[in-house]
Design a protein around this motif. Structure first.
Motif, PDB file in Angstrom:
ATOM      1  N   VAL A   3     -29.406  45.102  37.976  1.00 11.73           N
ATOM      2  CA  VAL A   3     -29.490  45.188  39.427  1.00 11.73           C
ATOM      3  C   VAL A   3     -28.564  44.154  40.051  1.00 11.73           C
ATOM      4  O   VAL A   3     -28.571  42.984  39.659  1.00 11.73           O
ATOM      5  CB  VAL A   3     -30.942  44.949  39.890  1.00 11.73           C
ATOM      6  N   GLU A   4     -27.755  44.571  41.001  1.00 15.89           N
ATOM      7  CA  GLU A   4     -26.911  43.621  41.731  1.00 15.89           C
ATOM      8  C   GLU A   4     -27.786  42.843  42.702  1.00 15.89           C
ATOM      9  O   GLU A   4     -28.487  43.418  43.535  1.00 15.89           O
ATOM     10  CB  GLU A   4     -25.808  44.361  42.492  1.00 15.89           C
ATOM     11  N   ARG A   5     -27.743  41.515  42.593  1.00  9.21           N
ATOM     12  CA  ARG A   5     -28.631  40.685  43.403  1.00  9.21           C
ATOM     13  C   ARG A   5     -27.823  39.814  44.347  1.00  9.21           C
ATOM     14  O   ARG A   5     -26.788  39.256  43.968  1.00  9.21           O
ATOM     15  CB  ARG A   5     -29.511  39.822  42.508  1.00  9.21           C
ATOM     16  N   LEU A   6     -28.304  39.718  45.573  1.00 10.41           N
ATOM     17  CA  LEU A   6     -27.694  38.837  46.568  1.00 10.41           C
ATOM     18  C   LEU A   6     -28.427  37.508  46.508  1.00 10.41           C
ATOM     19  O   LEU A   6     -29.453  37.313  47.153  1.00 10.41           O
ATOM     20  CB  LEU A   6     -27.792  39.466  47.966  1.00 10.41           C
ATOM     21  N   LEU A   7     -27.914  36.595  45.702  1.00 10.98           N
ATOM     22  CA  LEU A   7     -28.590  35.335  45.457  1.00 10.98           C
ATOM     23  C   LEU A   7     -27.997  34.231  46.326  1.00 10.98           C
ATOM     24  O   LEU A   7     -26.810  34.246  46.656  1.00 10.98           O
ATOM     25  CB  LEU A   7     -28.482  34.971  43.980  1.00 10.98           C
ATOM     26  N   PRO A   8     -28.833  33.247  46.702  1.00 10.66           N
ATOM     27  CA  PRO A   8     -28.399  32.261  47.699  1.00 10.66           C
ATOM     28  C   PRO A   8     -27.403  31.232  47.199  1.00 10.66           C
ATOM     29  O   PRO A   8     -26.680  30.643  48.001  1.00 10.66           O
ATOM     30  CB  PRO A   8     -29.720  31.578  48.107  1.00 10.66           C
ATOM     31  N   ASP A   9     -27.332  30.975  45.889  1.00  9.67           N
ATOM     32  CA  ASP A   9     -26.436  29.921  45.407  1.00  9.67           C
ATOM     33  C   ASP A   9     -26.164  30.112  43.925  1.00  9.67           C
ATOM     34  O   ASP A   9     -26.742  30.977  43.259  1.00  9.67           O
ATOM     35  CB  ASP A   9     -27.027  28.532  45.680  1.00  9.67           C
ATOM     36  N   THR A  10     -25.288  29.273  43.407  1.00 10.32           N
ATOM     37  CA  THR A  10     -24.896  29.365  42.002  1.00 10.32           C
ATOM     38  C   THR A  10     -26.063  29.075  41.074  1.00 10.32           C
ATOM     39  O   THR A  10     -26.191  29.686  40.001  1.00 10.32           O
ATOM     40  CB  THR A  10     -23.741  28.392  41.720  1.00 10.32           C
ATOM     41  N   GLU A  11     -26.937  28.124  41.457  1.00  9.48           N
ATOM     42  CA  GLU A  11     -28.085  27.804  40.615  1.00  9.48           C
ATOM     43  C   GLU A  11     -28.988  29.016  40.441  1.00  9.48           C
ATOM     44  O   GLU A  11     -29.493  29.269  39.336  1.00  9.48           O
ATOM     45  CB  GLU A  11     -28.872  26.630  41.211  1.00  9.48           C
ATOM     46  N   ALA A  12     -29.170  29.764  41.513  1.00 12.14           N
ATOM     47  CA  ALA A  12     -29.993  30.970  41.417  1.00 12.14           C
ATOM     48  C   ALA A  12     -29.326  32.012  40.528  1.00 12.14           C
ATOM     49  O   ALA A  12     -29.987  32.691  39.738  1.00 12.14           O
ATOM     50  CB  ALA A  12     -30.256  31.536  42.807  1.00 12.14           C
ATOM     51  N   GLU A  13     -28.019  32.138  40.636  1.00 10.75           N
ATOM     52  CA  GLU A  13     -27.294  33.076  39.781  1.00 10.75           C
ATOM     53  C   GLU A  13     -27.437  32.688  38.313  1.00 10.75           C
ATOM     54  O   GLU A  13     -27.642  33.552  37.449  1.00 10.75           O
ATOM     55  CB  GLU A  13     -25.818  33.100  40.178  1.00 10.75           C
ATOM     56  N   ASP A  14     -27.340  31.388  38.033  1.00  8.91           N
ATOM     57  CA  ASP A  14     -27.490  30.925  36.648  1.00  8.91           C
ATOM     58  C   ASP A  14     -28.900  31.185  36.137  1.00  8.91           C
ATOM     59  O   ASP A  14     -29.093  31.538  34.963  1.00  8.91           O
ATOM     60  CB  ASP A  14     -27.167  29.432  36.560  1.00  8.91           C
ATOM     61  N   LEU A  15     -29.894  31.001  37.006  1.00  9.64           N
ATOM     62  CA  LEU A  15     -31.280  31.245  36.618  1.00  9.64           C
ATOM     63  C   LEU A  15     -31.487  32.708  36.259  1.00  9.64           C
ATOM     64  O   LEU A  15     -32.085  33.027  35.216  1.00  9.64           O
ATOM     65  CB  LEU A  15     -32.223  30.832  37.746  1.00  9.64           C
ATOM     66  N   ILE A  16     -31.009  33.612  37.095  1.00 11.78           N
ATOM     67  CA  ILE A  16     -31.167  35.041  36.821  1.00 11.78           C
ATOM     68  C   ILE A  16     -30.428  35.421  35.536  1.00 11.78           C
ATOM     69  O   ILE A  16     -30.921  36.233  34.732  1.00 11.78           O
ATOM     70  CB  ILE A  16     -30.677  35.882  38.010  1.00 11.78           C
ATOM     71  N   ALA A  17     -29.261  34.832  35.317  1.00 10.04           N
ATOM     72  CA  ALA A  17     -28.523  35.112  34.075  1.00 10.04           C
ATOM     73  C   ALA A  17     -29.321  34.670  32.857  1.00 10.04           C
ATOM     74  O   ALA A  17     -29.384  35.375  31.843  1.00 10.04           O
ATOM     75  CB  ALA A  17     -27.163  34.419  34.111  1.00 10.04           C
ATOM     76  N   LEU A  18     -29.943  33.485  32.948  1.00  7.55           N
ATOM     77  CA  LEU A  18     -30.797  33.008  31.848  1.00  7.55           C
ATOM     78  C   LEU A  18     -31.961  33.961  31.612  1.00  7.55           C
ATOM     79  O   LEU A  18     -32.269  34.314  30.455  1.00  7.55           O
ATOM     80  CB  LEU A  18     -31.320  31.607  32.184  1.00  7.55           C
ATOM     81  N   VAL A  19     -32.609  34.384  32.686  1.00 11.88           N
ATOM     82  CA  VAL A  19     -33.768  35.269  32.562  1.00 11.88           C
ATOM     83  C   VAL A  19     -33.362  36.609  31.961  1.00 11.88           C
ATOM     84  O   VAL A  19     -34.070  37.160  31.102  1.00 11.88           O
ATOM     85  CB  VAL A  19     -34.434  35.456  33.941  1.00 11.88           C
ATOM     86  N   ARG A  20     -32.231  37.137  32.378  1.00 10.79           N
ATOM     87  CA  ARG A  20     -31.779  38.413  31.819  1.00 10.79           C
ATOM     88  C   ARG A  20     -31.506  38.291  30.320  1.00 10.79           C
ATOM     89  O   ARG A  20     -31.803  39.217  29.554  1.00 10.79           O
ATOM     90  CB  ARG A  20     -30.527  38.891  32.558  1.00 10.79           C
ATOM     91  N   ASP A  21     -30.962  37.161  29.907  1.00 12.19           N
ATOM     92  CA  ASP A  21     -30.705  36.951  28.487  1.00 12.19           C
ATOM     93  C   ASP A  21     -32.013  36.898  27.707  1.00 12.19           C
ATOM     94  O   ASP A  21     -32.145  37.542  26.647  1.00 12.19           O
ATOM     95  CB  ASP A  21     -29.925  35.652  28.299  1.00 12.19           C
ATOM     96  N   ILE A  22     -32.991  36.150  28.209  1.00 10.38           N
ATOM     97  CA  ILE A  22     -34.294  36.076  27.548  1.00 10.38           C
ATOM     98  C   ILE A  22     -34.964  37.448  27.530  1.00 10.38           C
ATOM     99  O   ILE A  22     -35.520  37.875  26.515  1.00 10.38           O
ATOM    100  CB  ILE A  22     -35.191  35.043  28.258  1.00 10.38           C
TER     101      ILE A  22
END
Length: 381
Positions: A3-22
């Protein structure tokens, strides 16, 4: 489909990337087997804890991550899309920490909250009883003050993580004064006199243990009462407002997983010389499924943004829970239809998705209760 997500900052993008990997590498490959064997995913929750995901929306001061609810719910959606049991479990754990985070004293937070958010402990939320589900004010589990302890007697029902959790945020009756006589205790799992009944035999989410919790003269230190006596129902209902957003996000994740599986199958399955996704009957069905998923996602995100801005969100939370869980039930059912006979077998996950989609319409307040909440809020607006 990511899902393409409109995230507020780079930290949020990194968090979602980590979660998707897990989710892709640690959760999704195990989901089907664990559900079939009714195996509780305790190590997977420990993994979430080590990854910093069990305390996302709570302040860093007490071991949380200080993440906005808008981002936290998108984390839940990603996890639930991989494995509904774990997504719902994370939502329940987050709700179980709410009473201490919002109503506890600083001394209590310093003593208990860091461990609850740090990843080693898993929580449960003990409100319902067999005769007090939608009518939470009717609960009868008693807590009588005896010196410096409360002596607790009664049975809690439908407890997610019952018998597996490390602590139970428990609503008890401390006076006969109806809803004003309910208080909240933070009960450790190793409390003498506290035990779990045999797990319920459920149609879905079978890896998520649900059980009655029995209090037989269980002694709980009065220092573990959260807030004043008599405000427990207020605390419980406040927690449910946020918990309903968690369930909405999980339902959307489940619906997205069903949609993705239906699209994949429709592209690969050929009839009459072409992929079935090219037939208008299937195209329209998939389009309606996609519209339902994206509409539900927008609804829970808007409610989360209101919560993050400090605006009233009770009505919006109930709407999000209602819309998202109804969408999940329809989308998962339609996914089975897209797969036809194959969808009715356990060779494909959509039959499990459909079974899992039913209970979100029931817990955290049935969808009939959500309609009552929404109507009441409209009357009082």
């Amino acid at each position: 489909m990511a899902v393409e997500r409109l995230l507020p900052d780079t930290e949020a993008e990194d968090l979602i990337a980590l979660v998707r990997d897990i989710a892709a590498n640690e959760l999704a490959p195990k989901a089907g087997e664990y559900e079939e064997k009714e195996r509780f995913p305790r190590e997977e929750f420990r993994l979430l804890g080590r990854s910093g995901l069990l305390g996302l929306p709570y302040p860093e001061q007490w071991g949380g991550s200080g993440v906005s609810y808008e981002v936290y719910l998108q984390v839940l959606e990603e996890i639930a899309a991989a494995w509904m049991t774990v997504g719902v479990g994370l939502s329940v754990h987050t709700m179980s920490c709410y009473a201490l985070a919002e109503y506890g004293t600083d001394e209590q937070r310093d003593q208990f909250l860091a461990d609850m958010l740090g990843g080693d402990l898993l929580g449960a939320y003990a409100l319902s009883e067999t005769h007090a589900g939608s009518d939470a004010a009717a609960l009868s589990t008693r807590a009588v003050l005896d010196g410096t302890d409360y002596v607790v007697t009664g049975t809690k029902a439908w407890i997610t993580h019952g018998g597996e959790a490390d602590f139970y945020t428990t609503m008890v009756r401390t006076s006969p004064d109806g809803g004003r006589g309910i208080s909240c205790l933070l009960v450790p799992a190793d409390t003498p006199g506290l035990s779990a009944s045999a797990p319920e035999r459920k149609m879905g989410m079978t890896a998520s243990t649900t059980a009655q919790m029995n209090f037989d003269q269980a002694r709980v230190p009065a220092s573990r009462r959260l807030g004043d006596e008599g405000i427990g129902l207020k605390m419980a209902l406040s927690a449910l407002n946020s918990g309903r957003l968690g369930i909405a996000a999980c339902a959307v994740g489940l619906a997205q997983a069903a949609l993705d599986e239906a699209i994949r199958y429709a592209k690969e399955r050929s009839q009459f010389g072409r992929a079935i996704i090219e037939f208008q009957g299937l195209e329209f069905l998939l389009a309606d499924m996609a519209a339902a998923v994206e509409s539900a996602r927008a609804t829970y995100l808007e409610a989360a943004r209101r919560r993050d801005r400090g605006l009233p969100f009770k009505r919006q939370a109930s709407i999000a829970k209602l819309v998202s869980t109804e969408a999940a039930m329809k989308v998962t059912t339609d996914a089975v239809q897209v797969l036809g006979g194959a969808g009715y077998t356990k060779d494909f996950p959509v039959e499990r998705f459909m079974r899992e989609a039913k209970v979100p319409q029931i817990f955290e307040g049935t969808n009939q209760i959500q309609r009552m909440v929404i109507a009441r809020e409209l009357r009082n607006a």
